[in-house]
Design an enzyme around this catalytic site. Sequence first.
Site, PDB file in Angstrom:
ATOM      1  N   CYS A  65       0.824  -1.190   0.000  1.00 26.99           N
ATOM      2  CA  CYS A  65       0.000   0.000   0.000  1.00 26.99           C
ATOM      3  C   CYS A  65       0.866   1.251   0.000  1.00 26.99           C
ATOM      4  O   CYS A  65       2.093   1.184  -0.007  1.00 26.99           O
ATOM      5  CB  CYS A  65      -0.896   0.012   1.240  1.00 26.99           C
ATOM      6  SG  CYS A  65      -1.926  -1.470   1.407  1.00 26.99           S
ATOM      7  N   LEU A  93      -3.551  -1.741  -1.936  1.00 31.44           N
ATOM      8  CA  LEU A  93      -3.440  -2.862  -2.872  1.00 31.44           C
ATOM      9  C   LEU A  93      -3.903  -4.088  -2.101  1.00 31.44           C
ATOM     10  O   LEU A  93      -3.226  -4.561  -1.193  1.00 31.44           O
ATOM     11  CB  LEU A  93      -1.998  -3.028  -3.344  1.00 31.44           C
ATOM     12  CG  LEU A  93      -1.722  -4.200  -4.292  1.00 31.44           C
ATOM     13  CD1 LEU A  93      -2.482  -4.033  -5.591  1.00 31.44           C
ATOM     14  CD2 LEU A  93      -0.229  -4.334  -4.563  1.00 31.44           C
ATOM     15  N   ILE A 106      -4.508  -7.601  -0.785  1.00 35.41           N
ATOM     16  CA  ILE A 106      -3.801  -8.878  -0.850  1.00 35.41           C
ATOM     17  C   ILE A 106      -4.443  -9.906   0.080  1.00 35.41           C
ATOM     18  O   ILE A 106      -4.690 -11.036  -0.295  1.00 35.41           O
ATOM     19  CB  ILE A 106      -2.314  -8.699  -0.461  1.00 35.41           C
ATOM     20  CG1 ILE A 106      -1.632  -7.640  -1.347  1.00 35.41           C
ATOM     21  CG2 ILE A 106      -1.579 -10.034  -0.519  1.00 35.41           C
ATOM     22  CD1 ILE A 106      -1.490  -8.022  -2.787  1.00 35.41           C
ATOM     23  N   ASN A 134       1.572  -0.283   5.512  1.00 37.21           N
ATOM     24  CA  ASN A 134       2.050  -0.774   4.220  1.00 37.21           C
ATOM     25  C   ASN A 134       2.919  -2.004   4.490  1.00 37.21           C
ATOM     26  O   ASN A 134       3.944  -1.888   5.160  1.00 37.21           O
ATOM     27  CB  ASN A 134       2.877   0.313   3.519  1.00 37.21           C
ATOM     28  CG  ASN A 134       3.651  -0.203   2.325  1.00 37.21           C
ATOM     29  OD1 ASN A 134       3.219  -1.127   1.635  1.00 37.21           O
ATOM     30  ND2 ASN A 134       4.817   0.382   2.073  1.00 37.21           N
ATOM     31  N   ASP A 148      -4.108  -8.569   8.560  1.00 36.10           N
ATOM     32  CA  ASP A 148      -3.003  -8.404   9.505  1.00 36.10           C
ATOM     33  C   ASP A 148      -2.978  -7.006  10.088  1.00 36.10           C
ATOM     34  O   ASP A 148      -2.412  -6.780  11.156  1.00 36.10           O
ATOM     35  CB  ASP A 148      -1.664  -8.750   8.845  1.00 36.10           C
ATOM     36  CG  ASP A 148      -1.414  -8.002   7.546  1.00 36.10           C
ATOM     37  OD1 ASP A 148      -2.351  -7.410   6.993  1.00 36.10           O
ATOM     38  OD2 ASP A 148      -0.260  -8.026   7.074  1.00 36.10           O
ATOM     39  N   SER A 160      10.797 -13.115  -4.573  1.00 34.77           N
ATOM     40  CA  SER A 160      12.068 -12.900  -5.257  1.00 34.77           C
ATOM     41  C   SER A 160      13.209 -13.433  -4.397  1.00 34.77           C
ATOM     42  O   SER A 160      13.026 -13.771  -3.234  1.00 34.77           O
ATOM     43  CB  SER A 160      12.283 -11.407  -5.542  1.00 34.77           C
ATOM     44  OG  SER A 160      12.786 -10.740  -4.393  1.00 34.77           O
ATOM     45  N   GLY A 161      14.407 -13.463  -4.984  1.00 31.61           N
ATOM     46  CA  GLY A 161      15.594 -13.939  -4.270  1.00 31.61           C
ATOM     47  C   GLY A 161      16.477 -12.826  -3.743  1.00 31.61           C
ATOM     48  O   GLY A 161      17.640 -13.076  -3.403  1.00 31.61           O
TER      49      GLY A 161
END
Length: 613
Positions: A2, A51, A53, A76, A100, A363-364
């Site tokens: 967010c 956003l 989720i 966020n 959350d 991602s890594g």
Amino acid sequence: MCGIAGIVRADGGIEEEEIVAMRDTLSHRGPDDAGCHLTPDRRVALGHRRLSIIDLSSLGHQPMSNETGTIWIVYNGEVYNFPALRAQLAPTHRFRSRSDTEVLLHAYEEWGIDFLERLRGMFAFALWDGRQRRLLLARDRLGIKPLYYGQIGDDFLFASELKAITRRFPSLPLDESALYDFLTYLYIPTPKTPYRDVRKLPAGHYLLWEEGKTTLAPYWELTCRPGGITREEEAVEGLEHLLDEAVHLRLVSDVPLGLLLSGGVDSSGVTALACRHLQEKGGKVHTFSVGFDEAAFTETPYARIVAERYGTEHVEQHVDLALGRQIYARLHAMYDEPFGDTSAIPTFLVSEVARRHVTVVLSGDGGDEVFGGYTRYGEMLEASGPLPVGRLLGPAGRSRIIRGFLGHYPARWRGRYRFLRALLDPLEAYCMLMGGILKEEKAFLLRPEVVRRFRDYDDYWFFRQHWIEDLDPLTRLQYLDLKTYLPDDILTKVDRASMAVSLEVRVPILDHEVVEFVFSLPVAVRNPGNRPKYLLKRMLAPFLPERILARRKQGFAIPLSRWAAGGMLETSGGEIPFLQPQPPKGANRSEFAILLDALLRGWFAEHAPSSGG
């Protein structure tokens, strides 16, 4: 993920349109919902772009309050252990949503500021406690999510991105030292921003605003001291348990989820672990990678190997000079401050490609810092030994030699770094390996009066803050990167590039329990003989082909030389209050000097209405 923003004005009088204007500059961070809250006395305003989720219903709307309306939050991020925290809080607190965000509210009610130590995830939030009339700002331990703040006139402001603050105050005085620092580090180091009145909240810190006074304090610090594990097999088992758990926790989502797969060890390992869990549920797993029109810079063949092994729905996108120039032109608006990591271009592109299919990716990122993967570590360790010759020559003699060298030898001479290394202190050498410009080379870019003002300035103050002599050499460099380069370059790059297209990126390797575990191990166990990523590769051996594990590190670099020759970095010159009237040219100017000069000129043209001394 967010976007958040807020205003605190001690005398009140905040108008709703003020916070709405700030909030909506962040609409790219949260296209699904928008909200704001003004306290009855109009002294506090909170804004939020969402956003969605987790819990896509209206019950997840922010700003969110507790039952009595005395505590409000804009948030966020993602806290991955929120179900466990919720279970602890359920006996004494009533929940209205599955989000959350609400867990954070009740955790603060239950444990006060100490609740930060219980959070496992990435976050930046602001919490207004009307009972105590104080504002709490907090940022996650590793700096995955950003947060800016500042006292400007009568207003204390905060926001996820600088653009929300400059929307409210478009003519802020510049911090010239921050712009000078950009030439050293390729980013503006925390806590600085381009503006004197705006700061970055450091990773692992919180800030309290009470009665017009602010208190900044850390709530987490990484301890780099070996613990009880000394056997390699035990370390491998412990790492597999924690990293697999970190990946599994980050697969919780109420929207489509995929994986960024570069073909390197880190992203391939995350993909392998994630696929074990996702494929148990059935359905296709999406992976995404980006390559270049120059084979030496492309890792896509390796990404395909991993994608084929795990049967993913793999999507590739290739970037050429024309597309690279289009994205380069957007960087100033995307980052709000000078930013010199050109891998922002492919990062944006792969994020844009992924967003066509999913809303969340893993991602890594963080693998090189946590597991000792950068090739520059080896270069620094090889060079450690006698004191540099520069100390024997003294500052004046050393500078004369460096200036003469830079003026006569071409930037592409292979011995450039090795020659200069003998004259440099470790911090200078490390900055140079990362692309930063020495004080002597800055003189070719800056106006003479600026060079004089910074003659006695400590160019390496930021690295010096986090340079711990009593750590072993490899851990010292890793710790330095975790505190500096990781939050201010890597994570900044990923956050802005992904959020520009409303994509949430989760980074399981930077789970703080994984990081703490790895740094509790002796170097002889995690990196015997200073071998890059030794422990991680041992752990991943059952899951990845040897061709992936054995390949040399490539990195996410762009073909900068060829793109620069193709005109990507062309600037118009002109009167800019900081730089020489014309951009640097000639074979003696380094590639990075030309790049950083071009980026500064572009930023000044777009963002800088006034200059500061």
